[in-house]
Design an enzyme around this catalytic site. Sequence first.
Site, mmCIF file in Angstrom:
data_model
loop_
_atom_site.group_PDB
_atom_site.id
_atom_site.type_symbol
_atom_site.label_atom_id
_atom_site.label_comp_id
_atom_site.label_asym_id
_atom_site.label_seq_id
_atom_site.Cartn_x
_atom_site.Cartn_y
_atom_site.Cartn_z
ATOM 1 N N ASN A 56 -6.132 9.504 -7.068
ATOM 2 C CA ASN A 56 -5.335 8.613 -5.696
ATOM 3 C C ASN A 56 -6.627 9.034 -5.085
ATOM 4 O OD1 ASN A 56 -5.780 12.048 -6.458
ATOM 5 N ND2 ASN A 56 -4.335 12.695 -5.097
ATOM 6 N N GLU A 58 -7.848 9.621 -1.030
ATOM 7 C CA GLU A 58 -6.452 9.664 0.868
ATOM 8 C C GLU A 58 -7.692 9.064 1.675
ATOM 9 O OE1 GLU A 58 -5.992 14.124 0.346
ATOM 10 O OE2 GLU A 58 -4.155 13.682 -1.016
ATOM 11 N N CYS A 67 -1.758 6.107 -4.377
ATOM 12 C CA CYS A 67 -1.361 6.930 -5.152
ATOM 13 C C CYS A 67 -2.371 6.622 -6.608
ATOM 14 C CB CYS A 67 -0.343 7.218 -5.794
ATOM 15 S SG CYS A 67 0.841 7.454 -4.536
ATOM 16 N N GLU A 69 -1.359 6.362 -9.969
ATOM 17 C CA GLU A 69 -0.370 5.692 -10.723
ATOM 18 C C GLU A 69 -0.800 4.188 -10.370
ATOM 19 O OE1 GLU A 69 1.045 7.769 -9.292
ATOM 20 O OE2 GLU A 69 2.974 8.475 -9.537
ATOM 21 N N CYS A 101 5.574 7.944 -7.231
ATOM 22 C CA CYS A 101 6.259 7.802 -5.928
ATOM 23 C C CYS A 101 7.869 6.363 -5.906
ATOM 24 C CB CYS A 101 5.551 7.706 -4.734
ATOM 25 S SG CYS A 101 4.773 6.048 -4.353
ATOM 26 N N CYS A 104 4.966 3.001 -6.100
ATOM 27 C CA CYS A 104 4.709 2.818 -7.713
ATOM 28 C C CYS A 104 5.983 2.997 -8.787
ATOM 29 C CB CYS A 104 3.744 4.411 -8.046
ATOM 30 S SG CYS A 104 2.788 4.793 -7.261
HETATM 31 N N1 THU Z 1 0.220 10.892 -5.441
HETATM 32 C C1 THU Z 1 -0.158 10.736 -6.079
HETATM 33 O O1 THU Z 1 -1.431 10.273 -6.485
HETATM 34 N N2 THU Z 1 1.042 10.049 -7.389
HETATM 35 C C2 THU Z 1 2.357 10.231 -7.506
HETATM 36 O O2 THU Z 1 3.203 10.278 -7.747
HETATM 37 C C3 THU Z 1 2.722 11.058 -6.048
HETATM 38 C C4 THU Z 1 1.976 11.855 -5.079
HETATM 39 C C5 THU Z 1 -0.495 11.379 -3.983
HETATM 40 C C6 THU Z 1 -0.430 10.827 -2.979
HETATM 41 C C7 THU Z 1 -1.480 11.604 -2.062
HETATM 42 O O3 THU Z 1 -2.553 11.757 -2.531
HETATM 43 C C8 THU Z 1 -1.406 13.420 -2.718
HETATM 44 O O4 THU Z 1 -0.690 12.912 -4.009
HETATM 45 C C9 THU Z 1 0.041 13.948 -2.245
HETATM 46 O O5 THU Z 1 0.934 13.544 -1.066
#
Ligand code: THU
Length: 144
Positions: A56, A58, A67, A69, A101, A104
């Site tokens: 991920n 941000e 994300c 995925e 999520c 994804c």
């Molecule tokens: N996140 C993912 O990378 N994958 C998921 O399946 C759920 C959430 C990340 C997004 C963000 O950087 C952090 O987790 C918190 O939401």
Amino acid sequence: MATAARSQPSDELSPSDRELFEAARTASRQAYAPYSELAVGAAVRTERGGVFRGCNVENASYGLTSCAERNAVFAAVEAEGPTVSIKVIAIYAKAHTVSPCGACRQVLAELGANARVLFPMGDEICARSIGDLLPIPFRLEGRV
Ligand code: THU
């Protein structure tokens, strides 16, 4: 038809599933997650046998976050091109239940219609088909 939902202790994973989890764990170490502090890694295995990772990423403008995925799936597209098909995706996050999520799921449903999704749920690994996780994805009529 959707496959039955199933959870399994991680010691029952196949060697190739374990390898994919290890790749997801490696990817999670690269996460840029200063806001949530949740480092997530993902690794996909394609139908052709390629393995691609994502973490991920941000941003201070929170909505721009991408994300793990989707980043893994996009790496597979870049490597194998538009005919890529995702066979399995493994997701790793330390001490968390992380089910992919909705965004994804939608991306996976289009690029891996039969994909198996492996994600941590408490002490177990949950194995579901993408069809179980997103039974009716959005599709543009007349397209794939
Ligand atoms: N996140 C993912 O990378 N994958 C998921 O399946 C759920 C959430 C990340 C997004 C963000 O950087 C952090 O987790 C918190 O939401």
